[in-house]
Design an enzyme around this catalytic site. Structure first.
Site, PDB file in Angstrom:
ATOM      1  N   LYS A   1      17.928  20.415  -1.071  1.00 46.73           N
ATOM      2  CA  LYS A   1      16.641  20.778  -1.680  1.00 46.73           C
ATOM      3  C   LYS A   1      16.859  20.997  -3.180  1.00 46.73           C
ATOM      4  O   LYS A   1      17.742  21.777  -3.573  1.00 46.73           O
ATOM      5  CB  LYS A   1      16.106  22.048  -1.009  1.00 46.73           C
ATOM      6  CG  LYS A   1      14.706  22.379  -1.480  1.00 46.73           C
ATOM      7  CD  LYS A   1      14.107  23.564  -0.747  1.00 46.73           C
ATOM      8  CE  LYS A   1      12.810  23.967  -1.427  1.00 46.73           C
ATOM      9  NZ  LYS A   1      12.376  25.294  -1.057  1.00 46.73           N
TER      10      LYS A   1
ATOM     11  N   ASN B   1      -0.311  11.025   0.527  1.00 50.04           N
ATOM     12  CA  ASN B   1      -1.717  11.053   0.109  1.00 50.04           C
ATOM     13  C   ASN B   1      -2.570  11.588   1.248  1.00 50.04           C
ATOM     14  O   ASN B   1      -2.054  11.957   2.302  1.00 50.04           O
ATOM     15  CB  ASN B   1      -2.162   9.654  -0.330  1.00 50.04           C
ATOM     16  CG  ASN B   1      -2.001   8.664   0.800  1.00 50.04           C
ATOM     17  OD1 ASN B   1      -2.605   8.805   1.848  1.00 50.04           O
ATOM     18  ND2 ASN B   1      -1.145   7.658   0.597  1.00 50.04           N
TER      19      ASN B   1
ATOM     20  N   LYS C   1      -4.598 -10.665  -4.619  1.00 44.05           N
ATOM     21  CA  LYS C   1      -3.733 -10.508  -3.443  1.00 44.05           C
ATOM     22  C   LYS C   1      -3.968 -11.590  -2.390  1.00 44.05           C
ATOM     23  O   LYS C   1      -3.390 -11.542  -1.313  1.00 44.05           O
ATOM     24  CB  LYS C   1      -3.900  -9.106  -2.845  1.00 44.05           C
ATOM     25  CG  LYS C   1      -3.580  -7.996  -3.845  1.00 44.05           C
ATOM     26  CD  LYS C   1      -3.412  -6.644  -3.202  1.00 44.05           C
ATOM     27  CE  LYS C   1      -3.173  -5.577  -4.260  1.00 44.05           C
ATOM     28  NZ  LYS C   1      -2.751  -4.303  -3.732  1.00 44.05           N
TER      29      LYS C   1
HETATM   30  O1  C5P Z   1      -4.054  -1.779  -4.710  1.00 43.02           O
HETATM   31  P1  C5P Z   1      -4.463  -0.850  -3.648  1.00 43.02           P
HETATM   32  O2  C5P Z   1      -3.427   0.138  -3.273  1.00 43.02           O
HETATM   33  O3  C5P Z   1      -5.798  -0.224  -3.830  1.00 43.02           O
HETATM   34  O4  C5P Z   1      -4.658  -1.819  -2.397  1.00 43.02           O
HETATM   35  C1  C5P Z   1      -5.021  -1.331  -1.181  1.00 43.02           C
HETATM   36  C2  C5P Z   1      -4.645  -2.315  -0.124  1.00 43.02           C
HETATM   37  O5  C5P Z   1      -3.319  -2.756  -0.340  1.00 43.02           O
HETATM   38  C3  C5P Z   1      -4.654  -1.692   1.253  1.00 43.02           C
HETATM   39  O6  C5P Z   1      -5.026  -2.694   2.175  1.00 43.02           O
HETATM   40  C4  C5P Z   1      -3.215  -1.229   1.412  1.00 43.02           C
HETATM   41  O7  C5P Z   1      -2.838  -1.124   2.784  1.00 43.02           O
HETATM   42  C5  C5P Z   1      -2.446  -2.312   0.680  1.00 43.02           C
HETATM   43  N1  C5P Z   1      -1.210  -1.864   0.022  1.00 43.02           N
HETATM   44  C6  C5P Z   1      -0.010  -2.389   0.432  1.00 43.02           C
HETATM   45  N2  C5P Z   1       1.153  -2.019  -0.175  1.00 43.02           N
HETATM   46  C7  C5P Z   1       1.146  -1.150  -1.207  1.00 43.02           C
HETATM   47  C8  C5P Z   1      -0.080  -0.623  -1.652  1.00 43.02           C
HETATM   48  C9  C5P Z   1      -1.225  -0.996  -1.016  1.00 43.02           C
HETATM   49  O8  C5P Z   1      -0.001  -3.176   1.388  1.00 43.02           O
HETATM   50  N3  C5P Z   1       2.277  -0.811  -1.792  1.00 43.02           N
END
Ligand code: C5P
Length: 402
Positions: free
Chosen positions: A285, A206, A338
């Site tokens: 690949k 990303n 969370k």
């Molecule tokens: O649900 P979302 O991806 O928007 O949440 C963002 C938060 O969750 C951020 O703090 C990110 O570092 C954490 N996150 C995580 N593991 C994931 C996805 C997001 O710790 N697989």
């Protein structure tokens, strides 16, 4: 930051690095008063440093005659920190011996602020027992002595004696003048994107640059915390003074974060973790015509949600959320689901906010339901605001209020 730095420059070849340091200080909105010895002016011109510091440069006791103020005292009084970089064996010996025979050595005994000395010289000079004894004496009386780097020296020798890079001296200065309110706190920060390999050439990732997370790590370290930074591939340098654990995939980040979690008081998860990864990723690949049918995705572990489930009562968990639609409702739900203490909501659709920018616009959501919208500000300032809230929460935990 509007601190005043008194920067003493003495006559070593490493003076060529001083313009870089002055630029960093000015960029951080500090006022820089440069005082040079006669020998320093042989290596870098006063005009260069006057131009970069946007200030007159002081080179001797008698140059600026007919001024009403007592220059060496007013320069000492106005300084929030004094730095001598590079510091030669000569200036170190003079200061340690209490000699005051030029402008710089006359200012030093009048200082009321911290003094940072950055020795730089030939390795044998540096190891000389008299120089070492002088440095120990300076440390004993409260001066801060920065270890020189080791490596190739301009004199042809290899060893310790190199002036640290301007960035490292800058960090040391900021660490000495800023508040040390996070001293004793252990903070884990995650930053950057993760990269999920699809095949030997392609990845899913990303747009995160890592600027927000590294700003949090940098400010936390500058404010005295012991910081570990678990970061995916960063587009910026990891900060000096933090323990950097580089990772690539979400699963690697998951593993390293869980290893570190029992040993920290606070976790700030600024990383943009890839939610999904390719179900299979080969070492070869994939052919273009097979790509469409190869792209099956599976969910990555939600690291922060897992931390929320296992966290101890006295551990603080801060999440980030990058949203574009229905931002507040989504963020509030995330904070609850969370089990976070704070959630930093980032509306990435606003100009000047989110990915790759040096600035951000966030709202800090608290467990209590309180929400604090902040104006557009630098990511460093956002980091400070988050850390201010962490300090408050920590105080509440210590007092047993939560
Ligand atoms: O649900 P979302 O991806 O928007 O949440 C963002 C938060 O969750 C951020 O703090 C990110 O570092 C954490 N996150 C995580 N593991 C994931 C996805 C997001 O710790 N697989």
């Amino acid at each position: 930051m509007s601190s005043t730095v008194l920067l003493g420059v003495t006559g070593g070849i490493a003076a060529y690095k001083v313009p870089g340091l002055v630029r960093l200080l000015v960029k951080a909105e500090m006022r820089v008063n440069v005082v040079m010895t006669q020998a320093a002016a042989q290596f870098v011109t006063p005009l260069t440093l006057a131009t970069l510091s946007e200030n007159p440069v002081w080179t001797d006791m008698w140059g600026q005659r007919n001024r009403p103020s007592v220059e060496h005292i007013s320069l000492a009084d106005s300084a929030d920190i004094a730095v001598i970089a590079p510091a030669t064996a000569n200036i170190i010996g003079k200061i340690a011996g209490g000699i005051a025979d030029d402008l710089l050595t006359t200012i030093v005994p009048a200082l009321k602020c911290p003094l940072l000395i950055c020795p730089s010289m030939n390795v044998n000079m540096y190891r000389n027992p008299i120089v070492q004894e002088n440095l120990q004496k300076l440390t004993r009386v409260g001066c801060h002595v920065m270890e020189p780097d080791a490596g190739y020296l301009a004199c042809g020798w290899t060893g310790e004696g190199r002036l640290p890079e301007p960035e490292a001296i800058f960090e040391a200065i900021v660490g000495l003048i800023g508040p040390r309110d996070l001293e004793g706190m252990r903070i884990l920060v995650t930053a950057g994107p993760t990269e999920e390999p699809l095949d030997a050439a392609r990845v899913l990732t990303n747009r995160s640059s890592g600027k927000m997370g590294t700003a949090v790590a940098r400010r936390a370290a500058q404010r005295g915390a012991s910081v570990v930074l678990v970061a995916g591939p960063l587009k910026v340098q990891p900060p000096i003074g933090v323990r950097h654990i580089p990772v690539r995939t979400a699963r690697e980040m998951h593993e390293r974060v869980l290893d570190e979690f029992p040993n920290v008081d606070v976790v700030i998860k600024a990383a943009a973790v890839a939610d999904f990864r390719p179900a299979v990723s080969g070492t070869g690949k994939i052919k273009k015509q097979d790509l469409g049918s190869s792209l099956n995705l599976v969910k990555n572990p939600d690291i922060i949600a897992e931390l929320g489930r296992i966290k101890a009562k006295n551990q603080i968990l801060v999440g980030f959320a990058a949203e574009t639609d229905n931002v507040l409702d989504n963020a509030r739900a995330k904070l609850k689901e969370k089990n976070l203490d704070l959630l930093v909501l980032n509306d990435v659709s606003k100009p000047g906010a989110g990915f790759d920018h040096d600035t951000n616009i966030v709202t800090i959501l608290h467990r209590s339901g309180r929400q604090e919208p902040l104006d557009l500000m630098s990511k460093e300032k956002v980091a400070d605001r988050i850390l201010d809230r962490v300090v408050k929460l920590r105080e509440e935990i210590m007092c047993g209020k939560t």
